[in-house]
Write an enzyme that holds these catalytic residues in place. Structure first.
Site, short mmCIF file in Angstrom:
data_model
loop_
_atom_site.label_atom_id
_atom_site.label_comp_id
_atom_site.label_asym_id
_atom_site.label_seq_id
_atom_site.Cartn_x
_atom_site.Cartn_y
_atom_site.Cartn_z
N ARG A 47 0.85 -1.20 0.00
CA ARG A 47 0.00 0.00 0.00
C ARG A 47 0.87 1.24 0.00
NH1 ARG A 47 -1.51 1.69 4.56
NH2 ARG A 47 -2.33 -0.25 5.37
N TYR A 101 -16.83 17.08 -15.66
CA TYR A 101 -17.16 15.66 -15.76
C TYR A 101 -18.19 15.34 -14.66
CZ TYR A 101 -16.56 10.64 -15.19
OH TYR A 101 -16.78 9.30 -15.07
N ASP A 173 -7.57 19.25 -14.17
CA ASP A 173 -7.85 17.91 -14.70
C ASP A 173 -7.41 17.93 -16.16
OD1 ASP A 173 -8.96 15.64 -15.90
OD2 ASP A 173 -10.70 15.62 -14.56
N LYS A 198 -8.40 6.87 -19.37
CA LYS A 198 -8.66 7.42 -20.70
C LYS A 198 -7.39 7.35 -21.56
CE LYS A 198 -12.53 8.09 -18.56
NZ LYS A 198 -12.90 9.34 -17.90
C1 LIG Z 1 -13.43 9.74 -16.63
C2 LIG Z 1 -13.06 11.04 -16.08
C3 LIG Z 1 -12.86 11.21 -14.70
C4 LIG Z 1 -13.07 10.08 -13.71
O1 LIG Z 1 -12.10 9.09 -13.87
P1 LIG Z 1 -12.36 7.52 -13.52
O2 LIG Z 1 -11.07 6.89 -13.95
O3 LIG Z 1 -13.54 7.08 -14.32
O4 LIG Z 1 -12.60 7.44 -12.06
C5 LIG Z 1 -12.46 12.46 -14.27
N1 LIG Z 1 -12.28 13.49 -15.11
C6 LIG Z 1 -12.48 13.36 -16.43
C7 LIG Z 1 -12.28 14.54 -17.33
C8 LIG Z 1 -12.88 12.15 -16.97
O5 LIG Z 1 -13.10 12.04 -18.28
#
Ligand SMILES: *Cc1c(COP(=O)(O)O)cnc(C)c1O
Length: 380
Positions: A47, A101, A173, A198
């Site tokens: 961890r 998001y 982000d 992504k």
């Molecule tokens: C998908 C996404 C998230 C969340 O991420 P997860 O891996 O699904 O928890 C946050 N910000 C953006 C812009 C996203 O496309």
């Protein structure tokens, strides 16, 4: 310092001195033998630190900014966001991009607000709105650049400078453009977060998240939170992410080229009312992204003229796949109003333009003619 594509191509390849393995081994070990009392190999309990995750985090830190930058891998993008948002305390206020998001919006509204942290949402592409939203108790500005799904573009450099004057952190982000195209830490941001599910992973086979920072005091706090709350990325998933990162620059370049081709074609299509792609000179964020990024990404949103067509389009596509998520090698089509952004109230959604005519494409690496013909067929 090596170039980004070299760092990524050799992700994890020089870690294992013992065998010389050029593919990072997956260390499925929860714990590690101590050489003696008070001594450690550098790994004690997975961890806290696991070799496969450490190789991934080191690659991500080098990719994000090198010198002094640290990266932390989490079990999902939202787990990374949750850890970063635990830097704040009841009474704090966060100014955030309004077309966030949906899952991030849910985190702000359903977890942070009851805990006493208030988010206020503004159009962060408008610097004046950000300026007016800043108050003495504002402790952070949270930006999605470009935003999701309309791809509005905030001026990271100007907002980070403004936030700093107010003693607030800037968190970006950077899921949509990645460090291959946009480098928020170099523009003045304090923390960058990713849904690595992504583009970083890129193959729709792993859920993962990343937080990076070049501020030592924030890195120490995030490291503490990663271990104390424990939402770490497992070794197998860390390996999948290392594997994905190797081809990120190639994938992104191809996806971006196809996205531009499709956006230009959609913009001329009689059944399409509007196209949102920042690579088009007509997009309001085009000029700003040209200055603060080195590409426009591969996300394209468009409005059909007739909303009655939407169900047929979603059921009819045969190359695009009707699924949530984005950033993988396979092209996806999403209906944001009922999928990714369902947690946003209908009236707010409508005002933001996330309406029943809006579809979002994540353009993959398939042949662009096949993608265009698929859309052509379902639009007729
Ligand atoms: C998908 C996404 C998230 C969340 O991420 P997860 O891996 O699904 O928890 C946050 N910000 C953006 C812009 C996203 O496309």
């Amino acid at each position: 310092m090596l170039n980004l594509d070299t760092i990524l191509a050799q992700a994890g390849s020089r870690w294992d001195e013992k065998t010389g393995a050029i593919s990072m081994p997956v260390y499925h070990s929860s714990t590690f033998r101590h050489p003696g009392l008070g001594r450690s190999t550098g790994f004690d309990y997975s961890r806290t630190r696991n070799p496969t995750r450490a190789a991934l985090e080191q690659t991500l830190a080098e990719a994000e900014g090198g010198d002094g930058t640290r990266a932390f891998a989490f079990a999902s993008g939202l787990a990374a966001l949750d850890a970063v948002l635990r830097l704040f305390h009841p009474g704090d206020r966060i100014v955030a991009t309004e077309d966030l998001y949906g899952g991030t919006f849910r985190l702000f509204e359903k977890l942070l607000r009851p805990y006493g942290i208030d988010a206020v949402y503004v159009d962060t592409a408008d610097l004046e709105q950000v300026r007016q939203a800043l108050e003495p108790r504002t402790s952070a500005v949270f930006l999605e650049v470009p935003s999701n799904p309309l791809l509005n573009v905030a001026d990271i450099r100007a907002i980070a400078a403004l936030a700093k004057q107010h003693g607030a952190l800037t968190i970006v982000d950077n899921t949509f453009l990645t460090f291959c195209r946009q480098r928020p830490l170099e523009l003045g941001a304090d923390v960058v977060v990713y849904s690595a599910t992504k583009y970083l992973g890129g193959h729709d086979d792993v859920i993962a998240g990343v937080a990076t920072t070049h501020r030592p005091e924030l890195a120490a706090k995030i490291a503490f939170l990663q271990n104390a709350a424990g939402a770490i990325l497992g070794p197998q998933d860390s390996w999948l992410l290392l594997r994905g990162l190797k081809t990120l620059p190639l994938r992104l370049a191809r996806q971006e080229r196809s996205a531009l081709t499709l956006a230009e074609w959609l913009a001329r299509h009689p059944r399409v009312a509007r196209v949102f792609y920042p690579g088009l000179p007509t997009h309001p964020g085009h000029e700003r992204l040209r200055q603060q990024a080195s590409g426009f990404g591969a996300m394209v949103a468009f409005e059909v003229a007739d909303p009655a067509q939407v169900p047929d389009i979603l059921a009819g596509v045969s190359v695009f796949m009707f699924a949530e998520s984005l950033g993988g090698v396979q092209s996806l089509i999403t209906f944001p109003a009922v999928q990714t952004h369902a947690d946003i109230a209908p009236d707010i959604r409508e005002r933001l333009g996330i309406n029943n005519r809006l579809l979002r494409l994540s353009v993959g690496i398939e042949n662009v003619d096949d993608l265009r013909q698929d859309l052509e067929r379902v639009l007729e």
